[in-house]
Scaffold this active site. Structure first.
Site, PDB file in Angstrom:
ATOM      1  N   GLU A   8      -3.392   1.995   2.790  1.00 31.77           N
ATOM      2  CA  GLU A   8      -2.270   3.130   3.356  1.00 31.77           C
ATOM      3  C   GLU A   8      -3.388   4.245   3.589  1.00 31.77           C
ATOM      4  O   GLU A   8      -3.306   5.478   4.306  1.00 31.77           O
ATOM      5  CB  GLU A   8      -1.765   2.859   2.353  1.00 31.77           C
ATOM      6  CG  GLU A   8      -0.561   1.549   2.801  1.00 31.77           C
ATOM      7  CD  GLU A   8       0.997   1.766   2.141  1.00 31.77           C
ATOM      8  OE1 GLU A   8       1.117   2.642   1.458  1.00 31.77           O
ATOM      9  OE2 GLU A   8       0.884   0.115   1.076  1.00 31.77           O
ATOM     10  N   ASP A  88      -0.597  -0.788  -0.139  1.00 29.61           N
ATOM     11  CA  ASP A  88      -0.126  -1.814  -1.400  1.00 29.61           C
ATOM     12  C   ASP A  88       0.907  -3.060  -1.438  1.00 29.61           C
ATOM     13  O   ASP A  88       1.543  -3.516  -0.357  1.00 29.61           O
ATOM     14  CB  ASP A  88       1.115  -0.181  -1.700  1.00 29.61           C
ATOM     15  CG  ASP A  88       0.697   1.172  -1.156  1.00 29.61           C
ATOM     16  OD1 ASP A  88      -0.633   0.846  -2.306  1.00 29.61           O
ATOM     17  OD2 ASP A  88       1.371   2.052  -1.629  1.00 29.61           O
ATOM     18  N   TYR A 320      -1.211   0.879 -10.635  1.00 36.90           N
ATOM     19  CA  TYR A 320       0.314   1.248  -9.283  1.00 36.90           C
ATOM     20  C   TYR A 320       1.249   1.411 -10.088  1.00 36.90           C
ATOM     21  O   TYR A 320       1.513   1.412 -10.563  1.00 36.90           O
ATOM     22  CB  TYR A 320       0.199   0.085  -8.687  1.00 36.90           C
ATOM     23  CG  TYR A 320       1.018   0.367  -7.308  1.00 36.90           C
ATOM     24  CD1 TYR A 320       0.514   1.240  -6.636  1.00 36.90           C
ATOM     25  CD2 TYR A 320       1.829  -0.318  -7.108  1.00 36.90           C
ATOM     26  CE1 TYR A 320       1.422   1.348  -5.702  1.00 36.90           C
ATOM     27  CE2 TYR A 320       3.115  -0.315  -6.242  1.00 36.90           C
ATOM     28  CZ  TYR A 320       2.022   0.727  -4.892  1.00 36.90           C
ATOM     29  OH  TYR A 320       2.877   0.716  -3.944  1.00 36.90           O
TER      30      TYR A 320
END
Length: 756
Positions: A8, A88, A320
């Site tokens: 991304e 993601d 994350y």
């Protein structure tokens, strides 16, 4: 041919490229590069077919970057031997991966998901690549359509009544929470009371506790609150006395009787370490301890996750950061234990604390933690910005603290009797720091001397203090995030965006450290409470999140759910709302129907003016004081446009929400060609003003830093808005920044690609 990995964010590319080497090419989608079109009924961009229980979604590339991104990635795909989608690993990331498959025409692409950007994690994700998760994709599409449906159907009502710019499935609940607190504050009636105390020659203070048995008091040391002020002094008071005469009588009793220790108890209590950070607790702690807004916190966390340049190469420093799970990888826990054994052996627990997951946690990722424990905050201080270092230290310390031994606290309570009155004091002393060496969440020690039962004390002073009860406090950004999380409103990825939206819409104002609703926010909430009360209920919105979770695991079919919900609930609710507010929405002296397109100057909805001479049977005009502001539909550009005179700048110009630095009127987009490439510049939208000498240098170009730039005026300030009436912000009204789509038309327009 090289293998192609698609992520991304472009910031990840450099970090992952260094991990994978020359055999791979890593490219980015720059986040969402597609969106639902703004066409069809109420510009929804999708059509619900009740007969087949199917939803026809029409997607288009986002303005500006969309076509550029897709063109670049299509070229990369042609030269790739293999394509792996590594967006993601959440609902939105899966949706982006699906759109990459659609736009790049990929057949059965591989899907890789990783929780941290380290060589081990990235290579393992590629080695264990799987197919796209169609259920998760369905949940993302359902979320997108649900938000568009509620936002585009309810927002026009808000604009026509309160003057607010928008309403939404989640933002309206958050606004209601803030407004309800303000109403509680306004309705609050303070009560005067007196706190009565005694001071002793032995060196401590006690407070009046009544004349009968003392009720146990909850020890707030055992309650952890990341949104609370750090080391805040707890307010100690006596039992409330409601008259000054009674307070004076109690003092008289205290002065006329000996003070004898009735009870002196002490106990060693243990306090367990806090769990490692999840998204919401990170935002709360960063707000309180670092003064960062939720939006700033997520921006800096994104930078730490994607990677920073260090002497030994570029590395992602944290896992994350969009997660609701408090679990940690077993290998990390073992690494912490080994580190503690070497550097702090007393803090190695006999049994590590097990932290409970929240009831509605999705647990798709582990908690937020450092990817390399050996990279301590001290070793990277010189390679990070101030905010990056502060946030990294917060994450590193919290993760280590979660694996440490309990803190030991010596707690004591003394009850004193003087005649018919009882007096109490409490103390606490930290005897073993435990996890608090890395994460201190305890109040300051309060010492009281060693006392024994039956001991007579020497009264040094006695008195009382007049006080008043206080209204409930306004929410800080941290507290609002906490409330949203606890009530199940939104998801980890949305908390920061919710708060930002409320501020961008000027529904709430940040005053000092607290959020105060504006008059616009209060009136908007009033309208929504009258027309869509369910939309403001936290449990209603939380129920929608639960439904999306069920779709994501295949328990519900998203299209039939959304169509059924719309038919049985939302459509009837809309009809009742517009009926109830009919007089407000369409005044008796108004002859023209209002559109869903906002005036680029004053933000009021434009009116539809019937005309047989134009496409669609009507054009748009502002009837709120913006002189001669009209817009016509362009079939060629598929958008509403302000007409421009022939001659110089004969092309039609798309008005933006940026302000001209000279006259304050809107800037407009004008196409031009350079070196065979089609580009866009910004100039003043006022035709006559453009002819004046003071506007000669009002020209802004799109720079390589992805900003509008002028040789004379520099970077264009995104906060600068046109001064014609109530201008919308670039985030508030995409209809003014981007294409102004027709809300309804009798003439069929070319539609974007249809994907069911």
């Amino acid at each position: 041919m090289k293998k192609l990995l698609l992520v991304e964010s472009p910031s990840k590319c450099k970090t992952i490229q260094a991990i994978l080497g020359s055999e791979w090419q890593v490219e980015a989608s720059f986040g969402h590069f597609t969106e639902l079109a703004k066409d069809g009924e109420d510009s929804l961009g999708f059509t619900m077919h009740k007969d087949t229980n199917k939803i026809e979604c029409r997607y288009q590339l986002t303005e500006g970057k969309g076509q550029q991104v897709v063109s670049k990635l299509r070229a990369a795909v042609k030269n790739a031997s293999e394509v792996v989608l590594a967006t993601d690993g959440d609902r939105e990331g899966e949706g982006i991966a699906w759109h990459l498959q659609q736009q790049l025409h990929l057949r059965n692409p591989k899907r890789a998901v990783y929780n941290q950007i380290t060589p081990t994690a990235v290579k393992a994700a590629i080695a264990n690549a799987h197919q796209l998760d169609l259920n998760l994709i369905s949940a993302q599409r359902a979320r997108q359509c649900l938000d568009r449906l509620i936002g585009f159907k309810v927002s026009p009502l808000v604009r026509r009544t309160s003057g607010g710019s928008s309403a939404g499935r989640v933002q309206s609940v958050a606004l209601h929470i803030v407004c309800q607190r303000e109403r509680e504050i306004n309705a609050f009636v303070p009560i005067t009371y007196w706190s009565v105390w005694t001071e002793y020659a032995e060196g401590f203070t006690a407070f009046y506790a009544g004349s009968s048995e003392i009720e146990p008091v909850l020890d707030d040391q055992d309650v952890t609150d990341d949104a609370a002020e750090v080391n805040a002094e707890s307010t100690v008071e006596s039992k409330r006395v409601l008259s000054e005469a009674e307070a004076a009588r109690i003092i008289q009793v205290a002065r006329n009787h000996p003070h004898v220790v009735r009870e002196a108890t002490g106990v060693t209590a243990q306090k367990s370490p806090l769990p490692p950070f999840i998204t919401s607790s990170l935002q709360q702690a960063a707000s309180v301890r670092l003064g960062l807004s939720p939006e700033e916190t997520m921006k800096v966390a994104q930078e730490l996750f994607e990677g920073v340049d260090l002497p030994n190469g570029r590395k992602g420093l944290i896992t994350y950061h969009r997660t609701d799970s408090t679990s940690l990888a077993p290998e990390f826990c073992a690494e912490v234990k080994e580190w503690l054994s070497k550097h702090d052996p007393d803090n190695v627990p006999k049994k590590t604390t097990r932290h409970r997951e929240q009831a509605n946690a999705q647990s798709a990722h582990e908690a937020i933690r450092p990817t390399y424990l050996s990279i301590t905050p001290k070793t990277v201080r010189d390679h990070l910005s101030a905010k990056q270092h502060q946030l990294y230290e917060l994450i590193w310390r919290r993760a280590v603290a979660s694996q440490c031994a309990n803190a030991l606290i010596q707690k004591s309570r003394v009850i004193i009797q003087a005649g018919s009155t009882l007096w109490q004091t409490r103390g606490s002393i930290l005897t073993f720091a435990g996890y608090t060496r890395y994460w201190n969440d305890l109040s300051k020690d309060k010492h009281i001397p060693a006392l024994t039962s039956g001991q007579t004390l020497a009264l040094a002073n006695a008195g009382f203090t007049q006080k008043q009860t206080q209204p409930p406090a306004r929410y800080s950004e941290a507290k609002l995030v906490q409330v949203l999380e606890r009530q199940g409103v939104g998801r980890p990825s949305t908390f920061a965006a919710i708060v930002k939206t409320l501020k961008d819409r000027t529904y709430v104002l940040l005053k000092g450290k607290v959020l105060e609703p504006s008059a616009l926010g209060m009136s908007t909430d009033d309208v929504l409470h009258k027309t869509f009360p369910d939309l403001l209920r936290a449990d209603f919105t939380a129920g929608m999140e639960t439904t999306l979770d069920e779709i994501s695991v295949g328990k519900l079919e998203w299209q039939s759910y959304l169509i059924g919900w719309h038919q049985s609930y939302f459509q009837p609710m809309l009809a009742r709302a517009y009926t109830n507010l009919g007089a407000d929405l369409q005044p008796s002296d108004r002859k023209n129907e209002l559109s869903d397109v906002a005036c680029p100057a004053c933000n009021h909805p434009l009116s539809k003016i019937p005309s047989k001479k134009v496409s669609g049977g009507h054009f748009l005009k502002c009837e709120h004081g913006c002189e001669n502001l009209v817009m016509f539909w362009s079939d060629r550009r598929n958008q509403w446009e302000i007409p421009q005179p022939k001659g110089e700048n004969a092309v039609t110009a798309e008005v933006t929400s940026f302000a001209c630095p000279v006259c304050g009127k809107p800037l407009a987009k004008f196409p031009y060609t350079k070196d065979g490439v089609d580009k866009v510049m910004l100039k003043c939208a006022d035709v006559q003003a453009r002819q004046r000498k003071d506007h000669a240098d009002v020209v802004f170009f799109w720079s390589s830093q992805e900003k509008w730039w002028s040789k004379k005026f520099g970077d264009l300030d995104e906060a600068a808005k046109p001064n014609l009436g109530k201008a919308s912000t670039s985030k508030e009204k995409k209809t003014t920044q981007g294409k102004l789509k027709r809300s309804s038309s009798k003439v069929a327009k070319p539609s974007p690609k249809k994907l069911s």
